[in-house]
Design a protein around this motif. Structure first.
Motif, PDB file in Angstrom:
ATOM      1  N   ILE A 106       3.562  -0.752   6.503  1.00  0.00           N
ATOM      2  CA  ILE A 106       2.958  -1.758   7.384  1.00  0.00           C
ATOM      3  C   ILE A 106       3.025  -3.133   6.717  1.00  0.00           C
ATOM      4  CG2 ILE A 106       0.782  -2.537   8.411  1.00  0.00           C
ATOM      5  CD1 ILE A 106       0.085   0.498   8.711  1.00  0.00           C
ATOM      6  N   ALA A 107       2.701  -3.175   5.430  1.00  0.00           N
ATOM      7  CA  ALA A 107       2.730  -4.448   4.708  1.00  0.00           C
ATOM      8  C   ALA A 107       4.144  -4.991   4.608  1.00  0.00           C
ATOM      9  CB  ALA A 107       2.134  -4.268   3.311  1.00  0.00           C
ATOM     10  N   PHE A 108       5.088  -4.134   4.279  1.00  0.00           N
ATOM     11  CA  PHE A 108       6.472  -4.574   4.107  1.00  0.00           C
ATOM     12  C   PHE A 108       7.035  -5.160   5.402  1.00  0.00           C
ATOM     13  CE2 PHE A 108      11.013  -3.431   4.521  1.00  0.00           C
ATOM     14  CZ  PHE A 108      11.528  -4.274   3.552  1.00  0.00           C
ATOM     15  N   VAL A 109       6.920  -4.416   6.492  1.00  0.00           N
ATOM     16  CA  VAL A 109       7.477  -4.893   7.762  1.00  0.00           C
ATOM     17  C   VAL A 109       6.674  -6.080   8.282  1.00  0.00           C
ATOM     18  CG1 VAL A 109       7.995  -4.263  10.151  1.00  0.00           C
ATOM     19  CG2 VAL A 109       8.503  -2.663   8.297  1.00  0.00           C
ATOM     20  N   GLY A 110       5.362  -6.086   8.052  1.00  0.00           N
ATOM     21  CA  GLY A 110       4.563  -7.240   8.441  1.00  0.00           C
ATOM     22  C   GLY A 110       5.031  -8.512   7.753  1.00  0.00           C
ATOM     23  N   CYS A 111       5.388  -8.408   6.473  1.00  0.00           N
ATOM     24  CA  CYS A 111       5.928  -9.567   5.759  1.00  0.00           C
ATOM     25  C   CYS A 111       7.249 -10.017   6.370  1.00  0.00           C
ATOM     26  CB  CYS A 111       6.119  -9.228   4.282  1.00  0.00           C
ATOM     27  SG  CYS A 111       4.592  -9.113   3.326  1.00  0.00           S
ATOM     28  N   LEU A 112       8.131  -9.076   6.672  1.00  0.00           N
ATOM     29  CA  LEU A 112       9.406  -9.444   7.282  1.00  0.00           C
ATOM     30  C   LEU A 112       9.191 -10.194   8.591  1.00  0.00           C
ATOM     31  CD1 LEU A 112      11.674  -6.285   6.778  1.00  0.00           C
ATOM     32  CD2 LEU A 112      11.639  -8.380   5.429  1.00  0.00           C
ATOM     33  N   LYS A 113       8.272  -9.698   9.402  1.00  0.00           N
ATOM     34  CA  LYS A 113       8.031 -10.333  10.699  1.00  0.00           C
ATOM     35  C   LYS A 113       7.492 -11.755  10.545  1.00  0.00           C
ATOM     36  CE  LYS A 113       7.261  -6.349  13.718  1.00  0.00           C
ATOM     37  NZ  LYS A 113       6.297  -5.714  14.631  1.00  0.00           N
ATOM     38  N   ALA A 114       6.720 -11.995   9.508  1.00  0.00           N
ATOM     39  CA  ALA A 114       6.152 -13.315   9.269  1.00  0.00           C
ATOM     40  C   ALA A 114       7.096 -14.203   8.464  1.00  0.00           C
ATOM     41  CB  ALA A 114       4.818 -13.183   8.548  1.00  0.00           C
ATOM     42  N   ALA A 115       8.319 -13.721   8.230  1.00  0.00           N
ATOM     43  CA  ALA A 115       9.321 -14.446   7.431  1.00  0.00           C
ATOM     44  C   ALA A 115       8.840 -14.707   6.016  1.00  0.00           C
ATOM     45  CB  ALA A 115       9.734 -15.751   8.109  1.00  0.00           C
ATOM     46  N   LEU A 116       7.933 -13.851   5.530  1.00  0.00           N
ATOM     47  CA  LEU A 116       7.562 -13.845   4.126  1.00  0.00           C
ATOM     48  C   LEU A 116       8.565 -12.967   3.384  1.00  0.00           C
ATOM     49  CD1 LEU A 116       3.750 -13.311   4.705  1.00  0.00           C
ATOM     50  CD2 LEU A 116       4.854 -15.456   4.038  1.00  0.00           C
ATOM     51  N   ILE A 117       8.764 -13.215   2.108  1.00  0.00           N
ATOM     52  CA  ILE A 117       9.811 -12.511   1.365  1.00  0.00           C
ATOM     53  C   ILE A 117       9.175 -11.482   0.432  1.00  0.00           C
ATOM     54  CG2 ILE A 117      11.757 -12.747  -0.220  1.00  0.00           C
ATOM     55  CD1 ILE A 117      12.049 -15.642   0.729  1.00  0.00           C
ATOM     56  N   PRO A 118       9.256 -10.190   0.770  1.00  0.00           N
ATOM     57  CA  PRO A 118       8.701  -9.177  -0.128  1.00  0.00           C
ATOM     58  C   PRO A 118       9.473  -9.127  -1.444  1.00  0.00           C
ATOM     59  CG  PRO A 118       9.157  -8.279   2.065  1.00  0.00           C
ATOM     60  CD  PRO A 118       9.839  -9.594   1.988  1.00  0.00           C
ATOM     61  N   LEU A 119       8.752  -9.158  -2.556  1.00  0.00           N
ATOM     62  CA  LEU A 119       9.332  -8.869  -3.857  1.00  0.00           C
ATOM     63  C   LEU A 119       8.958  -7.429  -4.172  1.00  0.00           C
ATOM     64  CD1 LEU A 119       9.663 -10.988  -6.995  1.00  0.00           C
ATOM     65  CD2 LEU A 119       8.690  -8.708  -7.204  1.00  0.00           C
ATOM     66  N   CYS A 120       9.963  -6.572  -4.250  1.00  0.00           N
ATOM     67  CA  CYS A 120       9.741  -5.123  -4.258  1.00  0.00           C
ATOM     68  C   CYS A 120       9.462  -4.621  -5.669  1.00  0.00           C
ATOM     69  CB  CYS A 120      10.940  -4.413  -3.641  1.00  0.00           C
ATOM     70  SG  CYS A 120      11.289  -4.978  -1.961  1.00  0.00           S
ATOM     71  N   ALA A 121       8.232  -4.805  -6.120  1.00  0.00           N
ATOM     72  CA  ALA A 121       7.824  -4.415  -7.469  1.00  0.00           C
ATOM     73  C   ALA A 121       7.476  -2.934  -7.517  1.00  0.00           C
ATOM     74  CB  ALA A 121       6.636  -5.258  -7.914  1.00  0.00           C
TER      75      ALA A 121
END
Length: 570
Positions: A106-121
């Protein structure tokens, strides 16, 4: 030519250039666009389209609940919008540091939708890694799990705010609210869907912008940041889905970390684009894994790390029909996995930096048994060269693989000086992987032969670990093996073989192993000089076999033996 390049840079450039990102070379990108290889749709837009088209199908399934695509679409909209209301801005990096769970997706896709860039730690990262990565990319948000019984990650995130000044927002994915963190569920509940959709629709779509900050393996220090772009990551996922013929009736079982590129680009990402179901295992205990397999009857299995040994018996109990419906993916040992589990198995090779290869059901049996197949994109270019050079070797000879293509990066994040040695002048990525190419029935197949640095240096003789492991693994009494160098006062290093015996078989002695290798015709200097029997390989936080821990283990045993000899002689 210079004028054409300048025009291409304008035509196919992102709306905002991010400092430190090496964007694709303008002329090559223009060719990919003009030939229809890369499209103008973003990953963000494609996911939203799939969620709408598959609204009533199950997106996530598992022991912690099920979500349809409609429900998942709603939650990810509201969470993404809530982050923006908290003060995050489009293109802000977000450190995702959470174990596999529904909330992570949910967090990952939510970031994509908001054009935020997930850093996959990785969840196991601590101050050393997070401080470095957070400051490097100037991350604004830190999302942690929140219910880790062994580590207070919320307190850790608060500590990281002191080390990474750009970190303004802390989110805990699960558990009761603590400290400065906001919970994922309270944030999602704070925005209604209509408002969330209006906020997200107002964000301009940009197919040429960074979608995700992935991380390198980090085998020689802190991981490097790998920018993956909206349309190239989408192409990557679609080519995999097309190659493997993923469809909406598929169910995925891939319990390795979701934030790994292999899982994201080759498994759960493509599956979501076609409307399939993704199983979510919040832990890798045997009862959890077996329960998911029994209940949801997955059709695609990614078999890595300790997963296989924990589900083998459950998979063997399946009906013949279920076994034929299943497809297995693994980096090696396809014949053994096929025979053990009764299902088709295909090899995979890939890297976070770009190229992905799979074997295919239509390939000859010898290819299915031994090769990692071919690139999933016809536009991937592969050169096999003498390691560290640009000199190509003939097919049939082993060399270092160089890659270039529509979804292979042109440079790491803020790493321009170092990239001179990692990429050729014409844009090929130096992988450090040893491969051999072979043409069969007019198709060029590739065979993984280890890493340029995964060798044992025995008195100047270089022994490739992958070569030796592949041969030892053909022994009927061996389930799996791992080769490491052990210190030696005369040769510098000698070979130690860690072996997991095949169930029901007596463990191999060193003499039996060397007799087997002699019968196979292997040069004597490559023979292991020590065997360690082990029930299960140690793994890294990301679920990969850890040769660092194996080397440490054999060094400790050598020290113990030396101490014991000293005491005995004294």
């Amino acid at each position: 030519m210079k004028m054409e390049t300048q025009l291409n840079e304008i035509k196919f450039r992102p709306k905002e250039l991010l400092q430190g990102v090496r964007y694709p070379d303008a002329d090559r990108l223009a060719r990919y666009m003009e030939e229809g290889i890369l499209g103008s749709q973003s990953l963000r837009a494609a996911l939203r389209e799939s969620f709408r088209d598959n609204a009533h199908r199950n997106a996530l399934v598992g022991p912690e609940g099920e979500f349809t695509y409609e429900q998942f679409d709603d939650l990810t909209d509201r969470f993404g919008a809530a982050l923006l209301r908290q003060g995050a801005r489009p293109l802000d990096p977000v450190i995702l540091q959470c174990g596999n769970c529904n909330e992570l997706l949910i967090a990952f896709v939510g970031c994509l939708k908001a054009a935020l860039i997930p850093l996959c730690a990785l969840q196991a990262f601590r101050k050393h890694e997070i401080s470095y990565l957070g400051n490097l990319c100037e991350a604004a948000v830190h999302i942690v799990q929140g219910d880790d019984a062994k580590f207070d990650d919320v307190a850790f995130a608060e500590e990281m705010q002191e080390n990474v000044p750009s970190l303004r927002i802390i989110v805990q994915a699960r558990g009761e609210k603590r400290g400065k963190a906001e919970t994922l569920w309270s944030l999602a509940d704070s925005v209604d869907r209509a408002e969330a959709r209006r906020m997200l629709d107002a964000i301009p779509d940009d197919p040429f912008q960074v979608a995700v900050f992935q991380l390198s393996g980090g085998t020689t220090g802190v991981p490097k940041i790998i920018p993956r772009f909206q349309n190239d990551y989408l192409l990557n996922m679609r080519e995999v889905a097309k190659w493997n013929d993923y469809n909406k009736d598929d169910v995925l079982f891939m319990p390795t970390p979701f934030m790994h590129n292999m899982n994201m680009a080759c498994f759960f990402g493509p599956m979501m684009l076609v409307g399939a179901s993704v199983t979510v295992c919040p832990d890798i205990r045997q009862e959890t894994l077996c329960g998911v397999v029994e209940r949801y009857k997955p059709t695609w299995f990614g078999l890595a790390g300790p997963i296989l040994s924990r589900i083998t018996e459950t998979m063997r109990l399946a009906t013949d029909e279920e076994k034929q419906r299943r497809k297995l993916i693994g980096p090696k040992n396809a014949p053994r996995l096929r025979d053990m589990l009764g299902s088709p198995c295909y090899h995979i090779f890939g890297m976070t930096e770009g190229v992905i290869m799979f074997a295919h059901p239509s390939d000859p049996q010898a290819v299915l048994d031994e090769s990692v197949g071919r690139p999933v994109s016809a536009y991937d270019e592969v050169r096999i060269v003498e390691p560290g050079t640009d000199t190509e070797v003939p097919d049939g000879e082993i060399g270092e693989a160089l890659f270039r293509g529509p979804y292979t990066i042109r440079g790491y994040f803020k790493s321009e000086k170092e990239d001179v040695h990692r990429f050729t002048a014409d844009g090929f990525y130096r992988s450090g992987d040893l491969m051999m190419a072979k043409v069969i029935d007019g198709k060029r197949y590739f065979y993984f032969r280890g890493r340029t640095k995964d060798v044992v240096d025995r008195g100047g003789e270089k022994i490739n670990a992958e070569e030796l492991e592949n041969l030892i693994n053909t022994c009927p009494r061996v389930h799996a093996s791992a080769i490491v160098g052990m210190p030696d006062p005369v040769y510098g290093e000698k070979v130690c073989a860690f072996i997991v015996p095949k169930p029901g078989q007596a463990p191999l002695t060193l003499r039996e192993l060397t007799e087997f290798l002699q019968a196979e015709g292997l040069a004597k200097f490559k023979w292991p000089e020590r065997v360690e029997i082990i029930s299960e390989f140690p793994v890294t936080a990301s679920g990969k076999l850890s040769k660092v821990l194996l080397r440490k283990q054999v060094m400790e045993r050598l020290d113990q033996e030396r101490t014991q000899r000293t005491v005995t002689q004294g």
